[in-house]
Design a protein around this motif. Structure first.
Motif, PDB file in Angstrom:
ATOM      1  N   LEU A  60      -5.800   0.437 -12.751  1.00 38.52           N
ATOM      2  CA  LEU A  60      -4.518   0.772 -13.566  1.00 38.52           C
ATOM      3  C   LEU A  60      -4.479  -0.413 -15.696  1.00 38.52           C
ATOM      4  N   ARG A  61      -4.883  -1.151 -15.317  1.00 41.96           N
ATOM      5  CA  ARG A  61      -4.798  -2.145 -16.056  1.00 41.96           C
ATOM      6  C   ARG A  61      -5.325  -1.550 -17.609  1.00 41.96           C
ATOM      7  N   ALA A  62      -6.322  -0.142 -17.111  1.00 38.57           N
ATOM      8  CA  ALA A  62      -7.510   1.093 -17.934  1.00 38.57           C
ATOM      9  C   ALA A  62      -5.873   1.846 -18.394  1.00 38.57           C
ATOM     10  N   LEU A  63      -6.010   1.748 -17.557  1.00 43.36           N
ATOM     11  CA  LEU A  63      -5.001   3.104 -18.125  1.00 43.36           C
ATOM     12  C   LEU A  63      -3.217   2.452 -18.333  1.00 43.36           C
ATOM     13  N   ILE A  64      -3.015   1.687 -18.056  1.00 41.54           N
ATOM     14  CA  ILE A  64      -1.416   0.963 -18.652  1.00 41.54           C
ATOM     15  C   ILE A  64      -1.691   1.016 -20.370  1.00 41.54           C
ATOM     16  N   ARG A 121       4.969   5.274 -17.665  1.00 45.32           N
ATOM     17  CA  ARG A 121       4.345   3.747 -18.419  1.00 45.32           C
ATOM     18  C   ARG A 121       5.077   3.419 -17.299  1.00 45.32           C
ATOM     19  N   ARG A 122       6.897   3.381 -16.536  1.00 43.06           N
ATOM     20  CA  ARG A 122       7.011   2.405 -15.460  1.00 43.06           C
ATOM     21  C   ARG A 122       6.287   3.183 -13.934  1.00 43.06           C
ATOM     22  N   LEU A 123       5.917   3.283 -13.677  1.00 48.71           N
ATOM     23  CA  LEU A 123       4.913   3.703 -12.317  1.00 48.71           C
ATOM     24  C   LEU A 123       3.963   3.308 -12.867  1.00 48.71           C
ATOM     25  N   CYS A 130       0.359  -1.600  -0.335  1.00 50.07           N
ATOM     26  CA  CYS A 130      -0.405   0.005  -0.051  1.00 50.07           C
ATOM     27  C   CYS A 130       0.986   1.404   0.482  1.00 50.07           C
ATOM     28  N   THR A 131       2.150   1.639   0.773  1.00 55.68           N
ATOM     29  CA  THR A 131       2.906   2.298   0.465  1.00 55.68           C
ATOM     30  C   THR A 131       3.581   2.745  -0.714  1.00 55.68           C
ATOM     31  N   ARG A 132       3.840   1.262  -1.069  1.00 57.48           N
ATOM     32  CA  ARG A 132       4.404   0.993  -2.577  1.00 57.48           C
ATOM     33  C   ARG A 132       3.345   1.987  -3.529  1.00 57.48           C
ATOM     34  N   LEU A 133       2.335   1.905  -3.564  1.00 59.41           N
ATOM     35  CA  LEU A 133       1.299   1.891  -4.224  1.00 59.41           C
ATOM     36  C   LEU A 133       0.934   3.804  -4.677  1.00 59.41           C
ATOM     37  N   ALA A 134       0.986   3.794  -3.382  1.00 58.12           N
ATOM     38  CA  ALA A 134       0.865   5.523  -3.025  1.00 58.12           C
ATOM     39  C   ALA A 134       1.747   6.094  -3.719  1.00 58.12           C
ATOM     40  N   ALA A 135       3.090   5.571  -3.231  1.00 59.19           N
ATOM     41  CA  ALA A 135       4.637   6.631  -3.165  1.00 59.19           C
ATOM     42  C   ALA A 135       4.309   7.182  -5.396  1.00 59.19           C
ATOM     43  N   ASN A 136       3.463   5.221  -6.319  1.00 57.40           N
ATOM     44  CA  ASN A 136       3.792   5.251  -7.022  1.00 57.40           C
ATOM     45  C   ASN A 136       2.744   6.261  -7.644  1.00 57.40           C
ATOM     46  N   THR A 137       0.885   6.222  -7.033  1.00 59.35           N
ATOM     47  CA  THR A 137       0.211   6.930  -7.615  1.00 59.35           C
ATOM     48  C   THR A 137       0.857   9.309  -7.372  1.00 59.35           C
TER      49      THR A 137
END
Length: 258
Positions: free
Chosen positions: A248-252, A168-170, A83-90
């Motif tokens: 996420l899949r829609a955005l990718i 793309r990386r995020l 969750c911390t990783r996802l929050a940082a990515n978004t």
């Protein structure tokens, strides 16, 4: 195209909301794990009080139950990290999108000011492909009367390309994190099923027992109640993860095929 970027940023915010939902729900698992630990410890104590030999089966079952929180805790901790990783990515992703918006807006504004500009140039383009950005830079530099202006446009164009790669990386890393959260959830579900089976074993042993029957029937019932709460929390987590994965899949797909 710029409207698409605004919508894209809005979708990133929705992903962030799903991440918060996952994190808050995951914390409820901690409560269930703690309750399970207390119940198992209580079972060990009760079994020890029974006459020698009669409490052995209860003690073995209770000791198995004490291992449940130990097995669940790393998965819960892992969910917190995800969750911390996802929050940082978004959060970073939103900043990257805003930067990309500013860069491309600047290039388009410059291109629109040039005499040979054709409005059709930007109708079908979203400028998330390197070739689209390269084509825009080429048109600007060919039409530019000032060399420094052309050089600046090229620099901005290359920075725009880099921000697309960052997006793309995020997104890919966030998708990996969501998939990892599914593996964590599956591991917790497996442990929960084991705990429920052990609770059933306690109930069976309690039905056979002469001493301590009521105590262990209550223990079995309490364990099942805790597992019910745990599984309800897991179901909420699964829904939140599905929501995040779908976004996420829609955005990718949008960034990769735009």
């Amino acid at each position: 195209m710029l409207e698409d970027l605004i919508r894209y940023n809005s979708e990133m915010c929705r992903v962030f909301g799903a991440c918060v939902e996952i994190r808050n729900t995951a914390r409820k698992l901690q409560k269930a794990a703690t309750e399970m630990e207390l119940l198992a410890s209580n079972g060990v104590v009760r079994a020890a009080k029974l006459t020698a030999g009669k409490g052995r089966s209860f003690r073995v079952l209770a000791e198995y139950l004490t291992e449940v929180p130990v097995r669940v805790q790393p998965e819960i901790d892992g969910l917190e990290e995800i969750c911390t990783r996802l929050a940082a990515n978004t959060a970073e992703g939103s900043n990257v999108v805003r930067l990309f918006y500013l860069l491309i807006s600047g290039l388009l504004e410059l291109r629109r000011s040039q005499q040979d500009f054709d409005p059709d140039e930007e109708k079908a383009a979203r400028f998330t492909r390197p070739e689209e950005i390269e084509a825009l830079m080429e048109r600007i530099t060919l039409a530019a009367s000032d060399r420094h202006l052309a050089e600046n446009a090229v620099q901005v164009g290359h920075l725009s390309e880099a921000t697309v790669q960052d997006m793309r990386r995020l997104l890919r890393d966030s998708e990996d994190a969501i998939e990892e959260s599914w593996r964590k959830l599956e591991a917790i579900q497996t442990v929960a099923r084991t705990a429920r089976y052990l609770a059933q074993c306690v109930a069976i042993e309690a039905a056979r027992a002469e001493a301590g029957r009521q105590d262990f029937e209550t223990l079995s019932s309490d364990i099942n109640t805790t597992i019910d709460e745990l599984e309800a929390t897991l179901a909420m987590l699964e829904d939140a993860s599905k929501k995040g994965r779908s976004l996420l899949r829609a955005l990718i797909l949008e960034v990769d095929t735009a």
